[in-house]
Design an enzyme around this catalytic site. Structure first.
Site, PDB file in Angstrom:
ATOM      1  N   LYS A  96       0.823  -1.191   0.000  1.00 62.09           N
ATOM      2  CA  LYS A  96       0.000   0.000   0.000  1.00 62.09           C
ATOM      3  C   LYS A  96       0.866   1.255   0.000  1.00 62.09           C
ATOM      4  O   LYS A  96       0.386   2.355  -0.204  1.00 62.09           O
ATOM      5  CB  LYS A  96      -0.887   0.016   1.260  1.00 62.09           C
ATOM      6  CG  LYS A  96      -1.713  -1.223   1.463  1.00 62.09           C
ATOM      7  CD  LYS A  96      -2.382  -1.186   2.856  1.00 62.09           C
ATOM      8  CE  LYS A  96      -2.999  -2.549   3.124  1.00 62.09           C
ATOM      9  NZ  LYS A  96      -3.326  -2.729   4.528  1.00 62.09           N
TER      10      LYS A  96
ATOM     11  N   ASP B 172      14.629  -1.712   0.430  1.00 61.14           N
ATOM     12  CA  ASP B 172      15.499  -2.016   1.575  1.00 61.14           C
ATOM     13  C   ASP B 172      16.379  -3.212   1.209  1.00 61.14           C
ATOM     14  O   ASP B 172      17.430  -3.054   0.593  1.00 61.14           O
ATOM     15  CB  ASP B 172      14.610  -2.269   2.799  1.00 61.14           C
ATOM     16  CG  ASP B 172      15.401  -2.540   4.061  1.00 61.14           C
ATOM     17  OD1 ASP B 172      16.619  -2.293   4.078  1.00 61.14           O
ATOM     18  OD2 ASP B 172      14.807  -2.998   5.060  1.00 61.14           O
TER      19      ASP B 172
ATOM     20  N   PHE C 119      14.522   3.163  10.364  1.00 60.53           N
ATOM     21  CA  PHE C 119      13.148   2.878   9.972  1.00 60.53           C
ATOM     22  C   PHE C 119      12.362   4.177   9.887  1.00 60.53           C
ATOM     23  O   PHE C 119      12.221   4.895  10.874  1.00 60.53           O
ATOM     24  CB  PHE C 119      12.497   1.919  10.975  1.00 60.53           C
ATOM     25  CG  PHE C 119      11.247   1.309  10.444  1.00 60.53           C
ATOM     26  CD1 PHE C 119      11.303   0.228   9.576  1.00 60.53           C
ATOM     27  CD2 PHE C 119      10.002   1.829  10.774  1.00 60.53           C
ATOM     28  CE1 PHE C 119      10.141  -0.322   9.052  1.00 60.53           C
ATOM     29  CE2 PHE C 119       8.839   1.289  10.259  1.00 60.53           C
ATOM     30  CZ  PHE C 119       8.915   0.204   9.397  1.00 60.53           C
TER      31      PHE C 119
ATOM     32  N   ASP D   4       4.700   2.866   6.566  1.00 61.39           N
ATOM     33  CA  ASP D   4       3.992   2.579   7.808  1.00 61.39           C
ATOM     34  C   ASP D   4       4.859   1.917   8.859  1.00 61.39           C
ATOM     35  O   ASP D   4       5.910   1.346   8.563  1.00 61.39           O
ATOM     36  CB  ASP D   4       2.824   1.633   7.527  1.00 61.39           C
ATOM     37  CG  ASP D   4       3.301   0.207   7.213  1.00 61.39           C
ATOM     38  OD1 ASP D   4       4.125   0.058   6.273  1.00 61.39           O
ATOM     39  OD2 ASP D   4       2.902  -0.734   7.913  1.00 61.39           O
TER      40      ASP D   4
ATOM     41  N   ARG E 204       0.923   6.135   7.575  1.00 59.25           N
ATOM     42  CA  ARG E 204       1.011   6.270   6.113  1.00 59.25           C
ATOM     43  C   ARG E 204       0.491   7.627   5.652  1.00 59.25           C
ATOM     44  O   ARG E 204       0.851   8.116   4.588  1.00 59.25           O
ATOM     45  CB  ARG E 204       0.158   5.187   5.423  1.00 59.25           C
ATOM     46  CG  ARG E 204       0.662   3.767   5.597  1.00 59.25           C
ATOM     47  CD  ARG E 204      -0.113   2.869   4.652  1.00 59.25           C
ATOM     48  NE  ARG E 204       0.002   1.454   4.964  1.00 59.25           N
ATOM     49  CZ  ARG E 204       0.983   0.667   4.559  1.00 59.25           C
ATOM     50  NH1 ARG E 204       1.966   1.154   3.838  1.00 59.25           N
ATOM     51  NH2 ARG E 204       0.996  -0.615   4.861  1.00 59.25           N
TER      52      ARG E 204
HETATM   53  P1  IMP Z   1      12.530  -5.033   0.666  1.00 61.15           P
HETATM   54  O1  IMP Z   1      13.286  -4.172  -0.294  1.00 61.15           O
HETATM   55  O2  IMP Z   1      12.091  -6.334   0.098  1.00 61.15           O
HETATM   56  O3  IMP Z   1      13.280  -5.222   1.953  1.00 61.15           O
HETATM   57  O4  IMP Z   1      11.184  -4.370   1.083  1.00 61.15           O
HETATM   58  C1  IMP Z   1      10.796  -3.096   0.790  1.00 61.15           C
HETATM   59  C2  IMP Z   1       9.487  -2.869   1.501  1.00 61.15           C
HETATM   60  O5  IMP Z   1       9.699  -2.942   2.914  1.00 61.15           O
HETATM   61  C3  IMP Z   1       8.965  -1.468   1.269  1.00 61.15           C
HETATM   62  O6  IMP Z   1       8.080  -1.428   0.185  1.00 61.15           O
HETATM   63  C4  IMP Z   1       8.277  -1.160   2.579  1.00 61.15           C
HETATM   64  O7  IMP Z   1       6.952  -1.634   2.551  1.00 61.15           O
HETATM   65  C5  IMP Z   1       9.050  -1.937   3.613  1.00 61.15           C
HETATM   66  N1  IMP Z   1      10.062  -1.103   4.295  1.00 61.15           N
HETATM   67  C6  IMP Z   1      11.404  -1.180   4.183  1.00 61.15           C
HETATM   68  N2  IMP Z   1      12.006  -0.252   4.942  1.00 61.15           N
HETATM   69  C7  IMP Z   1      11.019   0.458   5.530  1.00 61.15           C
HETATM   70  C8  IMP Z   1      11.002   1.594   6.424  1.00 61.15           C
HETATM   71  O8  IMP Z   1      12.028   2.172   6.841  1.00 61.15           O
HETATM   72  N3  IMP Z   1       9.771   2.033   6.803  1.00 61.15           N
HETATM   73  C9  IMP Z   1       8.612   1.459   6.378  1.00 61.15           C
HETATM   74  N4  IMP Z   1       8.579   0.413   5.547  1.00 61.15           N
HETATM   75  C10 IMP Z   1       9.777  -0.099   5.125  1.00 61.15           C
END
Ligand code: IMP
Ligand code: MG
Length: 178
Positions: free
Chosen positions: A42, A101, A151, A158, A164
């Site tokens: 979302k 991330d 974070f 969120d 959000r």
């Molecule tokens: P990744 O790249 O697979 O680790 O995941 C990315 C997703 O993790 C993003 O679309 C967010 O939903 C969530 N995410 C990663 N870091 C953060 C943060 O600092 N705050 C909020 N959501 C995060």
């Protein structure tokens, strides 16, 4: 400022200006094309809404919903909750993310979309947390801001589904995590 926020990293104005800057690059690169913007629910919603206001090439958008997170750490598990409605075969795809991330989510999504015989796939992300990367196959072409491994919440991001709606991006006070 929301009482749970410790510090604002990016104000609403800064986010809007960055969205305009990113949209200009996309308009230039997609001149004469008809891309599909694919928002990952979302978190993408506020950013996608801001970005597309400044897109001048013909475009359409659709959403996918995948989940990979519980609380503040990645589970590494990607589950498709909602798939696309549009046929993307032979189309130019721009994936819209709030933040990258570990890179795991996009790694899985890019592979899935490539298997549908698209013409091209690029990624636009509002935030990039490069230090968090555990897989480096994902190379976003359009990046708003680089953030440290903290974070962050707001503008779609969120913490357990909250915050959000904040019009800016910041970090939470430590006591919120207790
Ligand atoms: P990744 O790249 O697979 O680790 O995941 C990315 C997703 O993790 C993003 O679309 C967010 O939903 C969530 N995410 C990663 N870091 C953060 C943060 O600092 N705050 C909020 N959501 C995060
Ligand atoms: Mg997300």
């Amino acid at each position: 400022m929301n009482q749970d926020i410790k510090q604002i990293f990016y104000s609403h104005d800064e986010i809007v200006n960055k969205s305009i800057e990113l949209a200009k690059c996309i308009n230039r690169d997609y001149d004469g094309k008809f891309p599909i913007f694919i928002g990952l629910l979302k978190g993408c919603v506020p950013f996608l809404a801001e970005l597309i206001k400044h897109i001048t090439v013909p475009m359409e958008y659709d959403f996918m919903d995948v989940s990979s997170y519980e609380g503040t750490s990645s589970t590494g598990n990607i589950k498709i909750i909602k798939d696309l409605d549009i046929d993307i075969c032979n189309r130019d795809i721009i994936i819209v993310e709030d933040i990258i991330d570990t890179g795991l989510t996009l790694h899985h999504i890019v592979n899935l979309l490539k298997s549908r015989k698209v013409s091209s796939i690029e990624i636009v992300t509002l935030l990039d947390k490069v230090e968090g990367r555990i897989i480096d196959t994902v190379k976003p072409k359009y990046i708003g801001f680089n953030v440290k491994k903290e974070f962050v919440v707001g503008f779609g991001l969120d913490y357990n589904q909250k915050y959000r709606n904040l019009p800016y991006i910041g970090i939470l006070k430590e006591e919120i995590y207790k």
